[in-house]
Design an enzyme around this catalytic site. Structure first.
Site, short mmCIF file in Angstrom:
data_model
loop_
_atom_site.label_atom_id
_atom_site.label_comp_id
_atom_site.label_asym_id
_atom_site.label_seq_id
_atom_site.Cartn_x
_atom_site.Cartn_y
_atom_site.Cartn_z
N ARG A 171 -4.44 5.12 -7.57
CA ARG A 171 -3.70 6.27 -7.00
C ARG A 171 -2.28 6.36 -7.52
O ARG A 171 -1.66 7.42 -7.45
CB ARG A 171 -3.68 6.15 -5.46
N ASP A 220 -0.66 8.36 10.61
CA ASP A 220 -1.53 7.93 9.52
C ASP A 220 -2.88 7.42 10.02
O ASP A 220 -2.95 6.71 11.03
CB ASP A 220 -0.79 6.80 8.78
N GLU A 226 -3.37 12.81 10.07
CA GLU A 226 -3.97 12.50 8.77
C GLU A 226 -5.35 11.94 9.05
O GLU A 226 -5.52 10.77 9.34
CB GLU A 226 -3.13 11.51 7.97
N ASP A 236 0.83 -1.19 0.00
CA ASP A 236 0.00 0.00 0.00
C ASP A 236 0.88 1.26 0.00
O ASP A 236 0.70 2.17 0.81
CB ASP A 236 -0.96 0.00 1.20
N ASP A 245 -2.85 10.51 -2.12
CA ASP A 245 -4.15 9.86 -2.09
C ASP A 245 -5.11 10.48 -3.10
O ASP A 245 -4.81 11.48 -3.74
CB ASP A 245 -4.74 9.93 -0.68
C1 GLC Z 1 -3.62 6.63 4.84
C2 GLC Z 1 -2.73 6.83 3.65
C3 GLC Z 1 -3.21 6.00 2.51
C4 GLC Z 1 -3.27 4.56 2.93
C5 GLC Z 1 -4.11 4.43 4.17
C6 GLC Z 1 -3.96 3.07 4.76
O1 GLC Z 1 -4.87 7.13 4.65
O2 GLC Z 1 -2.69 8.18 3.31
O3 GLC Z 1 -2.36 6.13 1.40
O4 GLC Z 1 -3.81 3.79 1.91
O5 GLC Z 1 -3.71 5.30 5.18
O6 GLC Z 1 -2.70 2.97 5.38
C1 GLC Z 2 -10.12 7.42 3.08
C2 GLC Z 2 -9.54 7.45 4.43
C3 GLC Z 2 -8.16 8.02 4.40
C4 GLC Z 2 -7.34 7.29 3.36
C5 GLC Z 2 -7.99 7.28 2.04
C6 GLC Z 2 -7.22 6.42 1.10
O1 GLC Z 2 -10.34 8.70 2.64
O2 GLC Z 2 -10.33 8.23 5.29
O3 GLC Z 2 -7.57 7.90 5.64
O4 GLC Z 2 -6.14 7.92 3.17
O5 GLC Z 2 -9.28 6.76 2.17
O6 GLC Z 2 -7.78 6.46 -0.16
#
Ligand code: GLC
Ligand code: GLC
Length: 657
Positions: free
Chosen positions: A520, A284, A326, A141, A396
């Site tokens: 993405r 995160d 985040e 990921d 993202d």
């Molecule tokens: C956060 C990151 C995203 C990732 C997710 C799971 O939202 O920004 O890229 O997929 O966490 O770790």
């Molecule tokens: C959602 C989650 C965010 C993550 C994202 C990844 O928006 O809330 O944390 O980064 O999905 O696509």
């Protein structure tokens, strides 16, 4: 605060500790521990007070804090003290950030050292390196499925390289941001491996269930983050014969924070990276930290308690280290990650301003700022000592998480409006030049998000293919205007790597089977340094963007009104195409800046009689000028004309930088 119960306990713990931690000078540690212990004790007992081993766990926690403090390098301790003294340091307009994937930007850490001058050439003095810890090759990921929290992916370097990088950056006055993926681990992390081997202690680090009873209850209210590739929130693990909670991908196991050992281990990892020289840690997916049956398990009260506890503990060991939250959640929920009922941040000092980001894109598609104005007006005020991370694009997707009431107040239907935006950015709407893709399409709800590079979403790809100079100019103006917004809004602007030269969608991920399923990657490029070299070629797209941005960054740094002291006033206007706000100088009102942006394809005017007395104030001191160009905008009978996709930073304090 002094309180007897917690203090008596602290005396006990310290007594215990003094036998173990010998002869270090713990003076500053003790003062900070004394100041925060009441809060630490309260939070820890709110979360874990029912457990018979509560005291042993709290002792364990305090011991880890002491050890982390002892391990903290002297140079970082000195910085802690400086930042304590100059506590507003991160609210200054002088910070400008860039985020990047290390392999796409520089290859590895050694090479990154060679790229620092490039970043400085643009004016960047804060970087966020996307996660570089060890991950399984085929299920990472993008670095967010960590299999070892204390070691790097060997292809990019090792922990020593991080220390060298942070040293080199410090010498250049730059800040380093690293990730700590606090919500989950990879299924290949040692804890998950032990759990799979049948170890109950480690099974208890995660949420594991022998049958579907509890998972089925959860599924009634949980959402799906990756509905296309990872439907459902639980994964069957045949080795353990258990269901594991996996809210993100099936290989990302959610950590169980109702277990204090998980909290202590993750805090220890946070402190470890603070001690390697990270100035800022990006935490995160913090909205997901606590799970509760019958809820969406996002933004739960306990998730906030965990973050407060992390902050209180980190302040004892490494008070100079900041957290970024985040939390890509509803506008009213995001601000809570600064901490509620306080003046200074109790949780994270910095939070992604996902609201502003999505609203800017709304203004691009609709060519008006109706929803943008309404959304910003309703953005709850944040704490005094906390700041936004303002961005246009990141790694993202773009989620259309506006407030439905705001959408309705702009006379749009929420469902139809979101679909219009998806159609616009995927180029399916008539005359839309955008080249984005849908991401996270959910058949059950009809929801979707958007992937794509800034330049491609803005129309540059289409304009270049058509070799249409007018369209190219329009998109360059639009891209610069969006940057102009994040540079002046208040907060730390975070530029996504490649956007400084208009990098387009990158489809090469489609030939990599580990990435092809995740759209993405289309906006996570490998930079082409030959193309970047064209920034020196006069008249090239790269040059116009790079130098436009460089100039804006320089002006921002020299404009104290852009520091973030809750000194922004949104100006209400009749003209829906304009987005206008005043940034007032904290002490010298005459140095305030009026930011005026036109999201329409035709020129618009701003009626000076319509703006507030404060904003009119700046026109009182003499001729106003645009800080970027040094020119005065066209003014006719109290009306300022703003060209299409253009913006001004108006002030009467023009200085020739
Ligand atoms: C956060 C990151 C995203 C990732 C997710 C799971 O939202 O920004 O890229 O997929 O966490 O770790
Ligand atoms: C959602 C989650 C965010 C993550 C994202 C990844 O928006 O809330 O944390 O980064 O999905 O696509």
């Amino acid at each position: 605060m002094y309180e007897q119960v917690s203090h008596a306990l602290l005396n006990d713990i310290l007594d215990d500790l003094s036998h173990q931690v010998v002869c270090a000078d713990l003076r500053h540690f003790y003062t900070r521990l004394g100041a925060n212990f009441y809060a630490i004790h309260s939070l820890f007992s709110r979360l874990y007070g029912q457990r018979p081993d509560f005291k042993a766990q709290l002792t364990q926690l305090t011991e880890r804090l002491a050890r982390a403090y002892i391990a903290r390098p002297e140079v970082l301790r000195v910085i802690d003290m400086e930042r304590e003294e100059n506590y507003n340091w991160f609210m200054s307009q002088e910070w400008v950030g860039m985020a990047f994937y290390l392999d796409g930007f520089a290859g590895d850490l050694k090479n990154l050292l060679q790229r620092l001058p490039y970043l400085q050439e643009l004016g960047i003095n804060m970087i966020h390196i996307m996660p570089i810890l060890r991950c399984p090759d085929n299920a990472s990921d993008g670095g967010y499925a960590v299999s070892d929290f204390r070691n790097l992916d060997p292809r990019v370097g090792n922990v020593e390289d991080i220390r060298l990088l942070s040293e080199a950056m410090r010498a250049r006055g730059m800040l380093l941001t690293l990730d700590v993926v606090v919500n989950h681990t990879s299924n290949e992390h040692e804890w998950a491996q032990k759990a799979q081997a049948g170890n109950k202690t480690y099974q208890n680090f995660y949420y594991t269930f022998p049958n579907r009873d509890i998972p089925d209850m959860f599924e009634e209210t949980l959402l799906e983050v990756f509905p296309e590739t990872a439907p459902g929130n639980f994964t069957w693990n045949p080795k353990m014969s258990q269901w594991v909670m996996t809210v993100f991908n099936h290989y990302q196991w959610d950590l169980n924070y109702s277990n204090p050992s998980v909290f202590i281990e993750m805090l220890d990892i946070i402190l470890f990276w603070a001690n390697q020289g990270a100035d800022i840690l990006r935490l995160d997916a913090v909205a997901f930290l606590w799970k509760k049956i019958g809820t969406r398990s996002q933004n739960e009260r306990e998730a906030h308690l965990i973050l407060q506890l992390m902050k209180d503990c980190c302040q004892v060991v490494a008070p100079g280290t900041l957290f970024i939250a985040e939390a890509i959640v509803a506008p009213s929920e995001i601000v809570k990650y600064f901490g509620e009922d306080a003046i200074i941040a109790k949780e994270c000092e910095i939070a992604y301003n996902a609201t502003f980001m999505a609203l800017l894109w709304d203004a691009v598609a609709t060519k008006n700022a109706k929803l943008l104005n309404r959304g910003i007006k309703n953005l709850p005020t944040k704490l005094d000592r906390a700041t936004w991370l303002n961005y246009i694009r990141c790694h993202d997707d773009i989620g259309l998480g506006f407030d439905d009431a705001d959408i309705r107040a702009c006379d749009y239907d929420p469902y139809a409006h979101r679909h219009f935006l998806i159609d616009w950015f995927t180029g399916n709407f008539k005359d839309s030049p955008a080249r984005g893709r849908t991401f996270g399409f959910n058949h059950k709800t009809g929801d979707a998000r958007i992937a794509g590079a800034l330049a491609s979403l803005a129309g540059l790809e289409t304009a270049l293919e058509a070799n249409d100079e007018i369209a190219i100019k329009i998109t360059i103006d639009l891209i610069l205007m969006l940057h102009g917004m994040i540079l002046s809004f208040g907060g730390i602007p975070l530029i996504w790597y490649g956007d400084e030269v208009g990098t387009l969608n990158d489809n090469s991920f489609l030939s990599d089977e580990n990435k092809a399923g995740d759209m993405r990657w289309i906006h996570r490029p490998h930079l082409d340094w030959q193309r970047l070299a064209q920034r020196h070629e006069s008249g090239s797209v790269e040059q116009r963007l790079f130098y436009g941005l460089k100039r804006m960054i320089m002006v921002r740094k020299n404009t104290p009104a852009f520091a973030d002291f809750n000194n922004r006033e949104l100006i209400d206007l009749i003209n829906p195409h304009l987005f206008v706000f005043l940034r007032s100088h904290p002490t010298a009102l005459s140095s305030s800046v009026l930011v005026v942006a036109n999201f329409d394809a035709t020129p618009q005017y701003l009626d000076l009689e319509e703006i507030s007395a404060n904003a009119r104030g700046i026109f009182r001191y003499g001729q106003i000028q645009d800080l970027i160009s040094g020119e005065s905008p066209a003014l006719f009978n109290q009306r300022i004309v703003i060209p299409p996709y253009h913006f001004y930073w108006l002030s009467n304090q023009f200085n020739n930088h």
